[in-house]
Write a protein that holds these residues in place. Structure first.
Motif, PDB file in Angstrom:
ATOM      1  N   LEU A   1       0.821  -1.210   0.000  1.00 26.60           N
ATOM      2  CA  LEU A   1       0.000   0.000   0.000  1.00 26.60           C
ATOM      3  C   LEU A   1       0.851   1.255   0.000  1.00 26.60           C
ATOM      4  CD1 LEU A   1      -2.821  -0.765   2.581  1.00 26.60           C
ATOM      5  CD2 LEU A   1      -2.803  -1.155   0.123  1.00 26.60           C
TER       6      LEU A   1
ATOM      7  N   THR B   1      -9.593   9.030   7.506  1.00 28.30           N
ATOM      8  CA  THR B   1     -10.424   8.070   6.784  1.00 28.30           C
ATOM      9  C   THR B   1     -11.486   7.550   7.745  1.00 28.30           C
ATOM     10  OG1 THR B   1      -8.996   6.245   7.458  1.00 28.30           O
ATOM     11  CG2 THR B   1      -8.420   7.370   5.420  1.00 28.30           C
ATOM     12  N   GLU B   2     -12.201   6.509   7.328  1.00 26.66           N
ATOM     13  CA  GLU B   2     -13.198   5.912   8.199  1.00 26.66           C
ATOM     14  C   GLU B   2     -12.543   5.391   9.481  1.00 26.66           C
ATOM     15  OE1 GLU B   2     -16.234   6.083   8.205  1.00 26.66           O
ATOM     16  OE2 GLU B   2     -16.829   4.573   9.647  1.00 26.66           O
ATOM     17  N   ASN B   3     -11.312   4.936   9.360  1.00 29.85           N
ATOM     18  CA  ASN B   3     -10.547   4.485  10.519  1.00 29.85           C
ATOM     19  C   ASN B   3      -9.469   5.513  10.812  1.00 29.85           C
ATOM     20  OD1 ASN B   3     -11.645   2.069  11.234  1.00 29.85           O
ATOM     21  ND2 ASN B   3      -9.898   0.812  10.644  1.00 29.85           N
TER      22      ASN B   3
ATOM     23  N   GLY C   1      -6.318   3.840  12.225  1.00 35.68           N
ATOM     24  CA  GLY C   1      -5.886   2.548  11.683  1.00 35.68           C
ATOM     25  C   GLY C   1      -4.377   2.413  11.612  1.00 35.68           C
ATOM     26  N   LEU C   2      -3.722   3.481  11.198  1.00 29.91           N
ATOM     27  CA  LEU C   2      -2.260   3.405  11.052  1.00 29.91           C
ATOM     28  C   LEU C   2      -1.607   3.248  12.424  1.00 29.91           C
ATOM     29  CD1 LEU C   2      -0.569   3.459   8.521  1.00 29.91           C
ATOM     30  CD2 LEU C   2      -0.157   5.877   8.885  1.00 29.91           C
TER      31      LEU C   2
ATOM     32  N   LEU D   1      -0.309  -9.293   7.414  1.00 28.63           N
ATOM     33  CA  LEU D   1      -1.155  -8.848   6.312  1.00 28.63           C
ATOM     34  C   LEU D   1      -0.384  -7.935   5.365  1.00 28.63           C
ATOM     35  CD1 LEU D   1      -3.935  -8.393   4.966  1.00 28.63           C
ATOM     36  CD2 LEU D   1      -4.468  -6.780   6.781  1.00 28.63           C
ATOM     37  N   PHE D   2       0.537  -7.159   5.907  1.00 30.39           N
ATOM     38  CA  PHE D   2       1.237  -6.163   5.087  1.00 30.39           C
ATOM     39  C   PHE D   2       2.633  -6.615   4.676  1.00 30.39           C
ATOM     40  CE2 PHE D   2      -1.830  -2.900   5.324  1.00 30.39           C
ATOM     41  CZ  PHE D   2      -2.475  -3.090   6.533  1.00 30.39           C
TER      42      PHE D   2
ATOM     43  N   TYR E   1     -10.441  -6.631  12.309  1.00 37.91           N
ATOM     44  CA  TYR E   1      -9.255  -5.864  12.684  1.00 37.91           C
ATOM     45  C   TYR E   1      -9.557  -4.968  13.870  1.00 37.91           C
ATOM     46  CZ  TYR E   1      -8.772  -7.108   7.768  1.00 37.91           C
ATOM     47  OH  TYR E   1      -8.775  -7.784   6.585  1.00 37.91           O
TER      48      TYR E   1
ATOM     49  N   LYS F   1      -7.784  -6.128   1.741  1.00 33.70           N
ATOM     50  CA  LYS F   1      -7.823  -6.335   3.193  1.00 33.70           C
ATOM     51  C   LYS F   1      -6.928  -5.324   3.901  1.00 33.70           C
ATOM     52  CE  LYS F   1      -8.216 -10.474   4.936  1.00 33.70           C
ATOM     53  NZ  LYS F   1      -8.010 -11.915   5.240  1.00 33.70           N
ATOM     54  N   GLY F   2      -5.761  -5.078   3.303  1.00 29.88           N
ATOM     55  CA  GLY F   2      -4.851  -4.114   3.898  1.00 29.88           C
ATOM     56  C   GLY F   2      -5.459  -2.722   3.953  1.00 29.88           C
ATOM     57  N   GLU F   3      -6.109  -2.329   2.867  1.00 32.90           N
ATOM     58  CA  GLU F   3      -6.748  -1.007   2.844  1.00 32.90           C
ATOM     59  C   GLU F   3      -7.854  -0.941   3.883  1.00 32.90           C
ATOM     60  OE1 GLU F   3      -7.753  -1.144  -1.270  1.00 32.90           O
ATOM     61  OE2 GLU F   3      -6.196   0.291  -1.842  1.00 32.90           O
ATOM     62  N   GLU F   4      -8.612  -2.035   3.981  1.00 33.09           N
ATOM     63  CA  GLU F   4      -9.702  -2.036   4.959  1.00 33.09           C
ATOM     64  C   GLU F   4      -9.138  -1.938   6.378  1.00 33.09           C
ATOM     65  OE1 GLU F   4     -12.868  -4.727   4.131  1.00 33.09           O
ATOM     66  OE2 GLU F   4     -13.603  -4.646   6.199  1.00 33.09           O
ATOM     67  N   PHE F   5      -8.025  -2.611   6.620  1.00 29.34           N
ATOM     68  CA  PHE F   5      -7.397  -2.540   7.948  1.00 29.34           C
ATOM     69  C   PHE F   5      -7.029  -1.100   8.272  1.00 29.34           C
ATOM     70  CE2 PHE F   5      -4.718  -4.700  11.237  1.00 29.34           C
ATOM     71  CZ  PHE F   5      -4.141  -3.565  11.763  1.00 29.34           C
ATOM     72  N   LEU F   6      -6.320  -0.462   7.334  1.00 32.17           N
ATOM     73  CA  LEU F   6      -5.767   0.863   7.636  1.00 32.17           C
ATOM     74  C   LEU F   6      -6.811   1.965   7.530  1.00 32.17           C
ATOM     75  CD1 LEU F   6      -2.261   0.856   5.912  1.00 32.17           C
ATOM     76  CD2 LEU F   6      -2.807   0.487   8.308  1.00 32.17           C
ATOM     77  N   PHE F   7      -7.648   1.875   6.516  1.00 32.83           N
ATOM     78  CA  PHE F   7      -8.538   2.990   6.236  1.00 32.83           C
ATOM     79  C   PHE F   7      -9.974   2.771   6.711  1.00 32.83           C
ATOM     80  CE2 PHE F   7      -4.957   4.286   4.207  1.00 32.83           C
ATOM     81  CZ  PHE F   7      -4.681   3.702   2.981  1.00 32.83           C
ATOM     82  N   GLY F   8     -10.327   1.496   6.895  1.00 31.57           N
ATOM     83  CA  GLY F   8     -11.701   1.208   7.289  1.00 31.57           C
ATOM     84  C   GLY F   8     -12.620   1.194   6.088  1.00 31.57           C
TER      85      GLY F   8
ATOM     86  N   VAL G   1     -16.597   1.928   5.100  1.00 26.13           N
ATOM     87  CA  VAL G   1     -17.909   2.400   5.540  1.00 26.13           C
ATOM     88  C   VAL G   1     -18.966   1.327   5.275  1.00 26.13           C
ATOM     89  CG1 VAL G   1     -19.713   4.109   5.080  1.00 26.13           C
ATOM     90  CG2 VAL G   1     -17.337   4.837   5.239  1.00 26.13           C
TER      91      VAL G   1
ATOM     92  N   LYS H   1     -18.859  -1.547   7.736  1.00 28.86           N
ATOM     93  CA  LYS H   1     -19.374  -1.148   9.051  1.00 28.86           C
ATOM     94  C   LYS H   1     -20.887  -1.033   9.027  1.00 28.86           C
ATOM     95  CE  LYS H   1     -15.514   1.332  11.030  1.00 28.86           C
ATOM     96  NZ  LYS H   1     -15.065   2.604  11.585  1.00 28.86           N
TER      97      LYS H   1
END
Lengths: 326, 151
Positions: free
Chosen positions: A104, A225-227, A230-231, A271-272, A305, B125-132, B134, B137
């Motif tokens: 990413l 972002t939505e999370n 997350g980072l 995962l990363f 997660y 999956k990685g993007e969902e982990f980091l960014f979530g 919507v 959810k």
């Protein structure tokens, strides 16, 4: 130590040094800077005047990672002439760049304003590096930081001379307990709408005197972002895997060190970072299942997660109780 | 919950446009359907910008982009056959907390929307982990309504 009040104003580095007599020798007398915009021009022997104090520049800070040194020209190692104390001055350097996390790419920005805000928020909180922000003559935000009297957590862990089993049962519970407290510190930031932004094992220091952990470097940010955290959760997971494993374990290491050992598949890895093993129970069978399940939330096969620190701690804190009872 | 009271959560993206088009096709023939286009607004982070002016300029650009999107989405729904008076737009301001997804769910509950429609980006999956996500959810947390996820 001479008084801080200067009569008449001392405009040259030589005059400042002769007046304050810092605890280090100065081989070259440079320039007094009140505008730090051109930070590349500020170097050894110069003085930065900001926030009513004078800082003698000893050199640029260097980031040491993976055996390499990377100079940070906007971060100056200094001595505050008025007090004789060592300080780190972070000069304003607004930058947007791409950060690569596995496959990413994330757009990050470096923000003096963010770090200044967090320094105000955490003032007096030993879980975070301390400092103050001042504007220079041009309006640049200069962060004057106290050096953390400690050592990087990762170096401390790597220097422990013990096999993993001994480390895990004798030392790890205390390390985990302190790490959990460090997670609570991150939650403190999150509960105030701030993220750390650059959680890494070399951004967590162990205080020499107390052994407690202290976070440094909060100037990275990224678009919400939505999370929003997350980072940060990702970074905490990396540190947890590091301290649990007493280092990073990769598929390459395993094939060399233990070719006859249990087969490691992609599902056992991050995962990363698909070469980093997070299923540590496969390598160290005495790692309790509940702790391993926390690590597996960061694996390639995870479906759920951690989005917040409380979610992580709800699973992690009981693991500490289990370890203590063992 | 009234399933003909429909909430379409949009973010001015291509995914959202696809969700609007899908909704228009399915809902237009259905009598007494009412549609609300919901945009949850979150201002860009000030820290990202060197100056207040740059930040305000970006805020204005995004405001205009959303305005154009909502106007276009409204037109797509009415051109598909929904009555003009059956379509409305709504913007809600959101900060980091609560999340966009939670804000959408709050609006859904408050407005008694029985159907919730959202586009899906198809994150890794990685993007969902980091960014979530919507949409993920919403699927996990929505109560008393049907959730349509359009990809």
């Amino acid at each position: 130590m001479p008084e801080a009040v200067l009569q008449p104003p001392l405009l040259s580095v030589r005059a400042l040094v002769e007046h304050f007599k810092p605890p280090v020798g100065v081989g070259t007398y440079g320039t007094v800077f009140t505008d730090t915009t051109e930070f590349m021009s500020i170097s050894y022997g110069d003085v930065i005047k900001v926030g009513g104090a004078h800082y003698l520049v000893l050199g640029d800070e260097r980031e040491r990672r993976f055996g390499m040194e990377d100079p940070k020209f906007w971060v100056k190692r200094c001595i505050e002439l008025e007090s004789g104390q060592y300080r780190i001055l972070k000069l304003e350097f607004q930058e947007t760049f791409d950060q690569h996390i596995g496959p990413l790419t994330i757009t990050c920005h470096r923000s003096a304003a963010k770090e200044a805000r967090i320094l105000r928020l955490v003032a007096g909180d030993a879980r975070f590096m301390q400092g103050q922000a001042h504007r220079d003559e041009r309006g640049n935000l200069v962060r004057v930081l106290e050096r953390v009297a400690g050592r990087r957590l990762d170096l401390n862990v790597e220097d422990i001379h013990a096999d993993h089993r001994s480390y895990f049962f004798e030392l790890y519970p205390d390390i985990l307990e302190r790490f959990i407290r460090a997670c609570h510190a991150i939650h403190f930031l999150h509960s105030h709408g701030e993220s750390h932004g650059d959680i890494r094992r070399d951004h967590l220091y162990v205080d020499h005197a107390t052994g407690e952990y202290c976070w440094i470097d909060f100037d990275y940010g990224y678009d919400t972002t939505e999370n929003p955290f997350g980072l940060d959760l990702f970074g905490l997971g990396n540190i947890l895997a590091f301290i649990t494993g007493k280092g990073v374990h990769t598929t390459q290491d395993r094939s060399q060190d233990d070719p006859a050992g249990p087969a490691i598949t992609e599902s056992d890895c991050s995962l990363f970072f698909r070469h980093r093993i997070v299923n540590l129970r496969k390598l160290f069978p005495y790692v309790p299942e509940d702790l391993n399940r926390v690590l597996m939330h960061y694996s390639a096969t995870a479906e759920v997660y951690y989005e917040t620190v409380p979610e992580l701690l709800a699973d992690l804190e009981p693991c500490l109780h289990t370890l203590r009872r063992a | 919950m009234d399933f003909k009271n429909v909430l379409i959560a949009v973010d001015a993206s291509d995914n959202a446009r696809r969700a609007v088009d899908y909704a228009a096709t399915i809902l237009a023939p259905a009598p007494q359907t009412r549609v609300t286009l919901l945009y949850v607004e979150r201002a860009p982070g000030r820290d990202h910008f060197e100056t207040d002016e740059a930040w305000l300029n970006q805020c204005r650009l995004e405001h205009d982009r959303v305005f154009d999107f909502l106007k276009d989405a409204h037109a797509r729904l009415t051109e598909a056959g929904l009555p003009e008076e059956a379509v409305q737009e709504r913007k809600v301001l959101c900060s980091a907390e609560p999340s966009i997804a939670q804000t959408i769910l709050d609006v859904q509950q408050e407005g008694g929307y029985g159907t919730l429609i959202v586009g899906r980006r198809g994150l890794t999956k990685g993007e969902e982990f980091l960014f979530g996500s919507v949409s993920t959810k919403l699927v996990h947390n929505a109560k008393n309504c049907a959730v349509w996820v359009v990809q």
